[in-house]
Motif scaffolding. Structure first.
Motif, short mmCIF file in Angstrom:
data_model
loop_
_atom_site.label_atom_id
_atom_site.label_comp_id
_atom_site.label_asym_id
_atom_site.label_seq_id
_atom_site.Cartn_x
_atom_site.Cartn_y
_atom_site.Cartn_z
N ILE A 1 13.05 14.69 -9.57
CA ILE A 1 12.14 14.42 -8.44
C ILE A 1 12.95 14.48 -7.14
N PRO A 2 12.27 14.55 -6.00
CA PRO A 2 13.01 14.53 -4.73
C PRO A 2 13.88 13.27 -4.62
N THR A 3 14.94 13.39 -3.85
CA THR A 3 15.86 12.27 -3.66
C THR A 3 15.16 11.14 -2.90
N THR A 4 15.76 9.96 -2.98
CA THR A 4 15.25 8.82 -2.22
C THR A 4 15.19 9.18 -0.74
N ARG A 5 16.23 9.81 -0.23
CA ARG A 5 16.26 10.21 1.18
C ARG A 5 15.11 11.15 1.51
N ASP A 6 14.85 12.14 0.65
CA ASP A 6 13.74 13.08 0.89
C ASP A 6 12.40 12.35 0.89
N LEU A 7 12.22 11.43 -0.06
CA LEU A 7 10.96 10.68 -0.13
C LEU A 7 10.81 9.75 1.07
N MET A 8 11.93 9.18 1.53
CA MET A 8 11.90 8.34 2.72
C MET A 8 11.43 9.16 3.92
N ASP A 9 11.97 10.36 4.06
CA ASP A 9 11.60 11.23 5.17
C ASP A 9 10.14 11.68 5.07
N GLN A 10 9.71 12.04 3.86
CA GLN A 10 8.34 12.51 3.67
C GLN A 10 7.31 11.43 3.99
N HIS A 11 7.64 10.19 3.69
CA HIS A 11 6.69 9.09 3.84
C HIS A 11 7.01 8.14 5.00
N SER A 12 8.05 8.47 5.74
CA SER A 12 8.46 7.65 6.90
C SER A 12 8.56 6.18 6.54
N THR A 13 9.40 5.91 5.54
CA THR A 13 9.54 4.53 5.07
C THR A 13 10.98 4.25 4.68
N SER A 14 11.21 3.04 4.21
CA SER A 14 12.55 2.59 3.84
C SER A 14 12.90 2.97 2.40
N SER A 15 14.19 2.88 2.12
CA SER A 15 14.65 3.15 0.75
C SER A 15 14.09 2.12 -0.22
N ALA A 16 13.94 0.87 0.22
CA ALA A 16 13.40 -0.18 -0.66
C ALA A 16 11.98 0.15 -1.11
N THR A 17 11.17 0.68 -0.21
CA THR A 17 9.79 1.03 -0.55
C THR A 17 9.76 2.19 -1.53
N VAL A 18 10.60 3.19 -1.29
CA VAL A 18 10.68 4.33 -2.21
C VAL A 18 11.17 3.87 -3.57
N ARG A 19 12.22 3.04 -3.59
CA ARG A 19 12.76 2.56 -4.86
C ARG A 19 11.71 1.78 -5.65
N ARG A 20 10.90 1.01 -4.95
CA ARG A 20 9.86 0.25 -5.66
C ARG A 20 8.88 1.19 -6.35
N HIS B 1 0.83 -1.20 0.00
CA HIS B 1 0.00 0.00 0.00
C HIS B 1 0.87 1.26 0.00
N LEU B 2 1.96 1.23 0.76
CA LEU B 2 2.80 2.41 0.90
C LEU B 2 3.53 2.75 -0.38
N TRP B 3 4.11 1.78 -1.09
CA TRP B 3 4.81 2.14 -2.32
C TRP B 3 3.83 2.66 -3.37
N ARG B 4 2.63 2.11 -3.37
CA ARG B 4 1.62 2.62 -4.33
C ARG B 4 1.18 4.03 -3.95
N SER B 5 1.12 4.30 -2.67
CA SER B 5 0.77 5.63 -2.19
C SER B 5 1.83 6.65 -2.61
N ILE B 6 3.10 6.27 -2.49
CA ILE B 6 4.20 7.14 -2.92
C ILE B 6 4.11 7.39 -4.42
N ARG B 7 3.91 6.32 -5.18
CA ARG B 7 3.76 6.45 -6.64
C ARG B 7 2.60 7.37 -6.99
N ASP B 8 1.46 7.17 -6.35
CA ASP B 8 0.28 7.99 -6.63
C ASP B 8 0.51 9.44 -6.25
N ASN B 9 1.24 9.67 -5.16
CA ASN B 9 1.57 11.03 -4.75
C ASN B 9 2.47 11.71 -5.78
N LEU B 10 3.47 11.00 -6.27
CA LEU B 10 4.34 11.57 -7.31
C LEU B 10 3.55 11.87 -8.58
#
Length: 78
Positions: A30-49, A6-15
């Motif tokens: 786009i924002p860096t992986t680190r920025d997206l991790m901080d914005q969504h309180s998640t791991s780099s793997a979830t952001v990368r997905r 749900h979280l990776w899809r939420s990040i995708r939909d937000n972008l």
């Protein structure tokens, strides 16, 4: 659906929403992986997905050493 799915899809939909709203413009990084991790309180793997799914669908493009950018459909058409 698991929380991670749900979280990776939420990040995708937000972008996607930010692109549609013009907050992220064609050719813009786009924002860096680190920025997206901080914005969504998640791991780099979830952001990368999320980002990888958008690269696979042609919405984003990764440039080695530079970052990930919104695809400029106009440039792709020429």
């Amino acid at each position: 659906m698991t929380h991670a799915q749900h979280l990776w899809r939420s990040i995708r939909d937000n972008l996607r929403a930010r692109i549609r709203a013009g907050l992220l413009k064609p050719g813009e990084r786009i924002p860096t992986t680190r920025d997206l991790m901080d914005q969504h309180s998640t791991s780099s793997a979830t952001v990368r997905r999320a980002v990888d799914s958008m690269i696979e669908s042609g919405e984003l493009i990764g440039r080695q050493g530079l970052g990930v950018f919104v695809v400029d459909a106009r440039a792709e058409d020429s």
